[in-house]
Design an enzyme around this catalytic site. Structure first.
Site, PDB file in Angstrom:
ATOM      1  N   HIS B 326       0.805  -1.217   0.000  1.00  0.00           N
ATOM      2  CA  HIS B 326       0.000   0.000   0.000  1.00  0.00           C
ATOM      3  C   HIS B 326       0.837   1.266   0.000  1.00  0.00           C
ATOM      4  CE1 HIS B 326      -3.284  -2.747   0.967  1.00  0.00           C
ATOM      5  NE2 HIS B 326      -4.066  -1.803   0.488  1.00  0.00           N
ATOM      6  N   GLY B 327       2.002   1.209   0.582  1.00  0.00           N
ATOM      7  CA  GLY B 327       2.805   2.414   0.538  1.00  0.00           C
ATOM      8  C   GLY B 327       4.058   2.287   1.370  1.00  0.00           C
TER       9      GLY B 327
END
Lengths: 319, 487
Positions: B326-327
């Site tokens: 996701h990041g």
């Protein structure tokens, strides 16, 4: 496939009709309704962009209501003036902020920019006539389509909240208490050479055209109208078009009186930046402006001379 | 070009009409049109990154053929690792370089060594995590001999770049999407109408619920120090609805759009907030990513075959990688870790497959036990979302601490009530309530309004759609970016 397209087209057509009808009806109800009343004691109104918005504290200036709004172009000033004057016969004087940065062509183009239209259109849509909307649609159809929904939303929320007045909630601007003080740091970024190199800007014809229309409208309705320039920091870069600005005043706006407060003495700490007064500066300037109005500024034959004398007196006093 | 923009509202009908009329049913022409449209769609964000997309497509197309043609396992492995290495290399540079550089420097500074590895001033190419995973699934499936390589570059490119799924999924599989691209598509009235209905519902979720919740979630999260505990809970709830409606709304629009072109995409959400345990939640949330990790990471790692410790280890790996996907931020990693901890009891006690069907199937209401199980699972999820939304780990920890501290103060409740009455108003809570009811009614369908009103008399049915459209108009304001575009 054809059946699908036909059904979709019918669905969209009905949707378009419903939306258009709701928009037209809500705009009409607002436009024709009694939603534009301001205080009975208001004799003067001031309109224009952020300079008017930040500089005139209408709690201090008696009889004045501030309708200045950041980045306002004169088209919206025109719509606003028309409506306020029609709905409020007690208003006898209109001040319109007119400063150097208003004459540049760039300001005229802003009328039709995506950002500007989506911000302003919905606030003034009930006041616009068909030709105005068509003209905007020609310049920026996408923004106008987007703004229709915003306008419809604004109208519906207005009815849902049972607002008695369309001008409430600073929808059409108002005095902004500016708590900023960054003039010193801005001045440091400017070149040390203080000689002004004048430039000849390309003028914004649409913007100037709407200013003329506003003036004409006031004149036709026997309302006194004045162009006004609020205090400016002497190092504000936009003063570099001063000769063109003065020329415009003497030609296009020769019939309207210009009140120039550009040189009103203020400390750097009383500016929010180079062209806006912060709340401290606005307080000092508003008290001065109020005093001048009470001293009969508007009945003087040579108003600018009176202003200059009073400014000079303040300057001496502060020394 | 956002799905919730005027530009897309113009783009979609044009491509739709050309697709069904100008190509005269020739699927080769249809694929060319889809590819050109998809590249145009992508170039509207940043045309420069189009080259990266094309390069990634070319790489997987070529290595895919090479994997298939290689006669020995060593060669197959070489081409597979080349593809994985280059794909993940791009992802690493664009998405994770700054994170690793900063974390490494922080680690060295703990030992008293000052290091400055510099940072890259690059923007993240939109959709890179999604199309990279498309490509990886393709080469991995080829390596496992699950599929044959696609030799037509245009067809393969459409699989990677089909515009409805290009920037935020669903993460498709070659086994599912490629066969649809390779065959003639006939216009299907029912499918097209269903697609439009799903788009409408997706827009409602995104523009009405998600964007409205975003306003208040942002206010509360960005100024969390100024708000009381119960208001912070409200902020977390707003974010929970924002992220669900934002991402599932996007997925609905993507799936609906694809159906207009006669293509079925993988389902991405199946009413996750009605889950009775975390394992069920993860079978219903971002399904295409969860199943991707299951098939290409969990199972190759041994899955659940190697005893309880291997199961635990693999579950932690999956959730940590999922968080990291996701990041590049520790908040996402902790979010993943927290979900791994949540799911652990059901892994250990082997209850993770207890709730396979949707709750209260064929009934109007859940049992009391099911109701509390849903609320408990939702509560755990909301707590984890705080890490997902917070700007850093310490912000999340302080946010959670303030929630619990604030719960015991009476003033906290009055601040929350005045926040709701003065700022939020009653319209949004009512809409959220209505939304939950509609989702509950439609929970056995592909999307909530799939069957609602379909058997009604047409004026009534259209009336429902008009109400939804006008509600969308009323809430439409700014074209807000979808949250998952940043991943």
């Amino acid at each position: 496939m054809k059946y699908f397209l036909r059904k979709t087209a019918i669905f969209c057509f009905i949707l378009g009709c419903i939306t258009l009808l709701l928009m037209l009806v809500s705009n009409r109800i607002i436009d024709k309704g009694d939603y534009f009343k301001i205080k009975n004691t208001t004799k003067y109104i001031i309109l224009g962009h952020s300079h008017a918005e930040c500089d005139y504290n209408d709690l201090i200036i008696s009889g004045l209501e501030n309708f200045g709004q950041s980045s306002e172009i004169y088209y919206y000033t025109y719509l606003k003036t028309k409506k306020i004057i029609e709905a409020n016969p007690q208003v006898k004087t209109v001040f319109i902020e007119f400063t150097n940065n208003r004459i540049d062509k760039e300001k005229g183009y802003n009328i039709w920019s995506d950002k500007y239209l989506s911000l302003r259109y919905s606030l003034y849509a009930p006041l616009m006539n068909f030709e105005d909307v068509v003209s905007m649609f020609i310049h920026n159809p996408k923004a106008i389509l987007n703004s229709q929904f915003l306008s419809f939303k604004e109208n519906l929320l207005f009815f849902l909240k049972s607002d008695p007045n369309f001008i409430n909630h600073k929808r059409w601007g108002g005095y902004l208490y500016l708590n900023r003080d960054k003039t010193d740091s801005l001045v440091k970024t400017l070149p040390k050479d203080t000689t002004v190199k004048y430039v000849v800007p390309e003028l914004s014809d649409p913007n100037m055209g709407y200013l003329s229309q506003t003036i004409d409208f006031c004149t036709q309705h026997q309302v006194a109208v004045y162009l006004i320039r609020s205090p400016l920091h002497p190092r504000w870069p936009n003063l570099n078009n001063e000769p063109s600005f003065q020329k415009l005043l003497k030609t296009k706006f020769a019939t309207v009186e210009f009140l120039d407060f550009k040189n009103f003495p203020l400390k750097t700490t009383e500016y929010g930046d180079l062209n806006h007064l912060n709340h401290k500066g606005a307080k000092i300037y508003s008290q001065f402006f109020d005093r001048l109005l009470k001293a009969g500024l508007l009945s003087k034959t040579n108003k600018q001379e009176f202003i200059n004398t009073e400014i000079e007196a303040v300057r001496k006093e502060s020394h | 070009m956002l799905f919730n923009s005027i530009n897309f509202a113009l783009f979609l009908p044009v491509v739709f009409l050309l697709y069904w009329f100008a190509t005269k049913g020739n699927f080769r022409l249809q694929n060319i049109l889809l590819l050109v449209s998809s590249y145009f769609f992508y170039a509207c964000w940043d045309w420069r990154f189009l080259f990266l997309l094309i390069f990634s497509t070319l790489l997987d197309y070529y290595t895919g053929i090479k994997i298939h043609e290689a006669s020995v396992r060593k060669k197959k492995l070489f081409w597979l690792w080349l593809s994985i290495g280059v794909n993940l290399g791009f992802l690493g540079v664009f998405k994770y370089y700054n994170f690793f550089a900063a974390s490494f420097a922080d680690g060295l500074s703990l030992m008293g060594i000052k290091a400055n590895l510099g940072s890259l001033q690059v923007i993240l190419p939109v959709g890179i995590s999604f199309y990279t995973f498309h490509g990886l699934s393709y080469v991995l499936d080829l390596y496992k001999d699950r599929i044959k390589p696609e030799r037509n570059f245009i067809d393969y490119s459409v699989f990677v770049s089909f515009f409805p799924l290009l920037v935020a999924g669903p993460i498709e599989r070659a086994t599912h999407l490629l066969p649809q691209i390779l065959k003639k598509r006939e216009f299907d009235y029912g499918k097209a109408v269903d697609g439009l209905r799903q788009i409408l519902w997706g827009l409602f979720k995104k523009m009405v619920i998600a964007d409205s919740c975003a306003e208040f979630a942002n206010t509360i999260f960005n100024n969390s120090a100024d708000y009381s505990g119960t208001t912070l809970i409200l902020g977390a709830l707003f974010f929970a609805f924002q992220i669900y409606c934002d991402f599932s709304g996007y997925s609905d629009i993507a799936l609906g759009t694809a159906r207009l072109f006669g293509i079925d995409l993988l389902r991405n959400f199946a009413f996750p907030y009605f889950s009775r345990d975390i394992a069920e939640f993860w079978r219903r949330w971002h399904i295409s990513l969860s199943s991707w990790f299951r098939d290409y990471l969990y199972i190759p790692l041994g899955g659940s075959k190697g005893g309880i410790w291997m199961k635990i280890r693999n579950t932690f790996i999956i959730f940590l990688v999922s968080g990291f996907w996701h990041g590049a931020n520790w908040t996402f990693i902790i979010w993943g870790l927290l979900n791994a901890i949540y799911i652990m009891p059901s892994i250990i006690f082997n209850t993770h497959r207890n709730n396979l069907d949707i709750v209260a199937k064929g009934k109007y209401l859940p049992t009391i036990k099911e109701f509390f199980a849903i609320c408990f699972t939702f509560g755990l999820t909301v707590l984890a979302w705080i890490f997902f939304r917070a700007k850093d780990v310490s912000h999340a920890l302080i946010y959670i601490k303030d929630i619990f501290v604030g719960l015991i103060h009476r003033a906290s409740y009055s601040q929350t009530i005045s926040f709701v009455l003065d700022k939020v108003g009653l319209a949004l809570p009512l809409l959220i309530f209505l939304f939950i009811i509609i989702e509950w009614i439609g929970r056995e369908q592909q999307y909530a309004i799939a069957h609602i009103g379909t058997k009604w008399y047409r004026p009534l049915r259209w009336g429902l759609y008009y109400v939804i459209v006008i509600t969308i108009f009323l809430f439409a304001g700014k074209e807000q970016q979808f949250i998952y575009f940043q991943f």
